[in-house]
Scaffold this motif. Structure first.
Motif, PDB file in Angstrom:
ATOM      1  N   THR A 170       0.800  -1.222   0.000  1.00 54.95           N
ATOM      2  CA  THR A 170       0.000   0.000   0.000  1.00 54.95           C
ATOM      3  C   THR A 170       0.833   1.272   0.000  1.00 54.95           C
ATOM      4  O   THR A 170       0.295   2.361   0.172  1.00 54.95           O
ATOM      5  CB  THR A 170      -0.944   0.003   1.216  1.00 54.95           C
ATOM      6  OG1 THR A 170      -0.163  -0.165   2.412  1.00 54.95           O
ATOM      7  CG2 THR A 170      -1.970  -1.113   1.116  1.00 54.95           C
ATOM      8  N   ALA A 171       2.162   1.140  -0.183  1.00 52.19           N
ATOM      9  CA  ALA A 171       3.052   2.303  -0.190  1.00 52.19           C
ATOM     10  C   ALA A 171       3.956   2.245  -1.409  1.00 52.19           C
ATOM     11  O   ALA A 171       4.262   1.168  -1.929  1.00 52.19           O
ATOM     12  CB  ALA A 171       3.885   2.338   1.089  1.00 52.19           C
ATOM     13  N   ILE A 172       4.376   3.422  -1.845  1.00 50.53           N
ATOM     14  CA  ILE A 172       5.241   3.533  -3.024  1.00 50.53           C
ATOM     15  C   ILE A 172       6.234   4.674  -2.808  1.00 50.53           C
ATOM     16  O   ILE A 172       5.904   5.672  -2.175  1.00 50.53           O
ATOM     17  CB  ILE A 172       4.389   3.754  -4.300  1.00 50.53           C
ATOM     18  CG1 ILE A 172       5.230   3.642  -5.563  1.00 50.53           C
ATOM     19  CG2 ILE A 172       3.623   5.058  -4.234  1.00 50.53           C
ATOM     20  CD1 ILE A 172       4.399   3.506  -6.838  1.00 50.53           C
ATOM     21  N   ASP A 173       7.456   4.481  -3.285  1.00 49.46           N
ATOM     22  CA  ASP A 173       8.491   5.516  -3.248  1.00 49.46           C
ATOM     23  C   ASP A 173       8.745   5.942  -4.687  1.00 49.46           C
ATOM     24  O   ASP A 173       8.953   5.094  -5.566  1.00 49.46           O
ATOM     25  CB  ASP A 173       9.794   4.968  -2.660  1.00 49.46           C
ATOM     26  CG  ASP A 173       9.660   4.567  -1.196  1.00 49.46           C
ATOM     27  OD1 ASP A 173       8.754   5.063  -0.514  1.00 49.46           O
ATOM     28  OD2 ASP A 173      10.499   3.770  -0.741  1.00 49.46           O
ATOM     29  N   LEU A 174       8.770   7.257  -4.931  1.00 52.05           N
ATOM     30  CA  LEU A 174       8.943   7.731  -6.302  1.00 52.05           C
ATOM     31  C   LEU A 174       9.363   9.182  -6.362  1.00 52.05           C
ATOM     32  O   LEU A 174       9.451   9.859  -5.346  1.00 52.05           O
ATOM     33  CB  LEU A 174       7.665   7.508  -7.118  1.00 52.05           C
ATOM     34  CG  LEU A 174       6.291   7.757  -6.496  1.00 52.05           C
ATOM     35  CD1 LEU A 174       6.068   9.181  -6.129  1.00 52.05           C
ATOM     36  CD2 LEU A 174       5.209   7.281  -7.422  1.00 52.05           C
ATOM     37  N   THR A 175       9.620   9.623  -7.582  1.00 48.92           N
ATOM     38  CA  THR A 175       9.965  11.014  -7.841  1.00 48.92           C
ATOM     39  C   THR A 175       9.369  11.429  -9.179  1.00 48.92           C
ATOM     40  O   THR A 175       8.640  10.654  -9.804  1.00 48.92           O
ATOM     41  CB  THR A 175      11.502  11.222  -7.814  1.00 48.92           C
ATOM     42  OG1 THR A 175      11.786  12.625  -7.773  1.00 48.92           O
ATOM     43  CG2 THR A 175      12.192  10.577  -9.003  1.00 48.92           C
ATOM     44  N   HIS A 198       8.078   9.180  -0.205  1.00 52.43           N
ATOM     45  CA  HIS A 198       7.205   8.094   0.246  1.00 52.43           C
ATOM     46  C   HIS A 198       5.745   8.540   0.258  1.00 52.43           C
ATOM     47  O   HIS A 198       5.388   9.550   0.861  1.00 52.43           O
ATOM     48  CB  HIS A 198       7.609   7.657   1.661  1.00 52.43           C
ATOM     49  CG  HIS A 198       6.723   6.589   2.223  1.00 52.43           C
ATOM     50  ND1 HIS A 198       7.076   5.273   2.212  1.00 52.43           N
ATOM     51  CD2 HIS A 198       5.499   6.656   2.807  1.00 52.43           C
ATOM     52  CE1 HIS A 198       6.105   4.558   2.773  1.00 52.43           C
ATOM     53  NE2 HIS A 198       5.135   5.392   3.141  1.00 52.43           N
ATOM     54  N   PHE A 199       4.898   7.710  -0.394  1.00 54.39           N
ATOM     55  CA  PHE A 199       3.464   7.953  -0.414  1.00 54.39           C
ATOM     56  C   PHE A 199       2.738   6.639  -0.160  1.00 54.39           C
ATOM     57  O   PHE A 199       3.231   5.567  -0.507  1.00 54.39           O
ATOM     58  CB  PHE A 199       3.036   8.557  -1.765  1.00 54.39           C
ATOM     59  CG  PHE A 199       3.637   9.907  -1.984  1.00 54.39           C
ATOM     60  CD1 PHE A 199       2.996  11.045  -1.534  1.00 54.39           C
ATOM     61  CD2 PHE A 199       4.875  10.038  -2.591  1.00 54.39           C
ATOM     62  CE1 PHE A 199       3.569  12.302  -1.689  1.00 54.39           C
ATOM     63  CE2 PHE A 199       5.460  11.283  -2.759  1.00 54.39           C
ATOM     64  CZ  PHE A 199       4.811  12.409  -2.310  1.00 54.39           C
ATOM     65  N   GLU A 200       1.563   6.742   0.460  1.00 55.65           N
ATOM     66  CA  GLU A 200       0.802   5.538   0.795  1.00 55.65           C
ATOM     67  C   GLU A 200      -0.687   5.859   0.784  1.00 55.65           C
ATOM     68  O   GLU A 200      -1.083   7.026   0.804  1.00 55.65           O
ATOM     69  CB  GLU A 200       1.236   5.004   2.153  1.00 55.65           C
ATOM     70  CG  GLU A 200       1.098   5.991   3.292  1.00 55.65           C
ATOM     71  CD  GLU A 200       1.800   5.545   4.569  1.00 55.65           C
ATOM     72  OE1 GLU A 200       2.814   4.843   4.499  1.00 55.65           O
ATOM     73  OE2 GLU A 200       1.307   5.911   5.647  1.00 55.65           O
ATOM     74  N   LEU A 201      -1.483   4.800   0.740  1.00 52.01           N
ATOM     75  CA  LEU A 201      -2.927   4.996   0.854  1.00 52.01           C
ATOM     76  C   LEU A 201      -3.238   5.557   2.239  1.00 52.01           C
ATOM     77  O   LEU A 201      -2.540   5.248   3.204  1.00 52.01           O
ATOM     78  CB  LEU A 201      -3.657   3.672   0.640  1.00 52.01           C
ATOM     79  CG  LEU A 201      -3.532   3.053  -0.750  1.00 52.01           C
ATOM     80  CD1 LEU A 201      -4.247   1.701  -0.787  1.00 52.01           C
ATOM     81  CD2 LEU A 201      -4.083   3.989  -1.822  1.00 52.01           C
ATOM     82  N   PRO A 202      -4.274   6.395   2.374  1.00 50.57           N
ATOM     83  CA  PRO A 202      -4.581   6.994   3.679  1.00 50.57           C
ATOM     84  C   PRO A 202      -4.805   5.965   4.789  1.00 50.57           C
ATOM     85  O   PRO A 202      -4.488   6.216   5.938  1.00 50.57           O
ATOM     86  CB  PRO A 202      -5.850   7.804   3.411  1.00 50.57           C
ATOM     87  CG  PRO A 202      -5.834   8.064   1.951  1.00 50.57           C
ATOM     88  CD  PRO A 202      -5.163   6.882   1.321  1.00 50.57           C
ATOM     89  N   ASN A 203      -5.343   4.819   4.459  1.00 49.44           N
ATOM     90  CA  ASN A 203      -5.610   3.772   5.446  1.00 49.44           C
ATOM     91  C   ASN A 203      -4.650   2.593   5.262  1.00 49.44           C
ATOM     92  O   ASN A 203      -5.005   1.445   5.514  1.00 49.44           O
ATOM     93  CB  ASN A 203      -7.059   3.302   5.340  1.00 49.44           C
ATOM     94  CG  ASN A 203      -7.393   2.817   3.931  1.00 49.44           C
ATOM     95  OD1 ASN A 203      -6.670   3.098   2.971  1.00 49.44           O
ATOM     96  ND2 ASN A 203      -8.493   2.092   3.798  1.00 49.44           N
ATOM     97  N   ALA A 204      -3.424   2.886   4.830  1.00 51.26           N
ATOM     98  CA  ALA A 204      -2.452   1.850   4.444  1.00 51.26           C
ATOM     99  C   ALA A 204      -2.232   0.801   5.526  1.00 51.26           C
ATOM    100  O   ALA A 204      -2.145  -0.397   5.240  1.00 51.26           O
ATOM    101  CB  ALA A 204      -1.117   2.502   4.074  1.00 51.26           C
TER     102      ALA A 204
END
Length: 194
Positions: free
Chosen positions: A102-107, A165-171
């Protein structure tokens, strides 16, 4: 034990998405490859949000570059060993949202494929990596804000300590997954200074 859901292979669903899995190479905080397979996976809910973010980025003439997505729990243990600081790496007993898919790292990249300056590198475990650090130059801060807006528009939320780092709000409400591929144990892991 069976997985409660199938993860989405991002390169199959988004064939034009740029992927540079840092933990499948030596370009990470351990200095050695961790993943035995360069598979970029996400939970279907996160993949749906990513689809929206890809579209929003394209409207601005930008592209996303993915550094990490699903992460086996064994890999999380190796990262914790390299950087046992809960500000940057989640302890294994808690479980990373990456290990839930449920999380992803990116640019961000521009139209020419150049990575935009974010004022600090990926996995740079330093205050400069914090989302709104005063030492980050204004142009890089604008790039971070743009990345945040693109990811928020897709349905993700960021975290304070890592601009990438980004994730779903309820990850964290999703279950931790069994390891879907193996990991290398780096021969020597140097713990980062805290």
């Amino acid at each position: 034990m069976t997985q409660p859901y199938e993860l989405v292979e991002l390169d199959a669903v988004f064939p034009t998405l740029c992927i540079d899995l840092k933990y499948a190479s030596a370009d990470n905080i351990t200095g050695a490859p961790i993943y035995r397979e360069a598979r970029c996976l996400l939970h279907p809910d996160a993949a749906q949000a990513l689809s929206k973010s890809i579209h929003i980025a394209a409207l601005a003439g930008l592209r996303l570059m993915v550094y990490d997505a699903y992460r086996p729990q064994q890999a999380q243990a190796l990262l914790w060993q390299a950087c046992p600081n809960p500000e940057y790496v989640v302890a294994v007993d808690i479980g990373s949202n990456h290990s839930r898919g449920t999380a992803i790292d990116l640019t961000l990249m521009d139209e020419q494929g150049r990575i935009l300056d974010m004022g600090a590198g990926f996995d740079e475990m330093h205050d400069r990596s914090h989302a709104y650090h005063p030492s980050v130059p204004p142009a890089a801060q604008r790039n971070r804000l743009l990345l945040n807006a693109i990811m928020y528009g897709g349905g993700f939320v960021g975290i304070e300590s890592e601009w990438w780092h980004f994730e779903l709000p309820n990850a964290a409400s999703y279950p931790l997954l069994n390891d879907l591929f193996g990991c290398y144990a780096p021969k020597t892991i140097t713990t980062l200074p805290l």
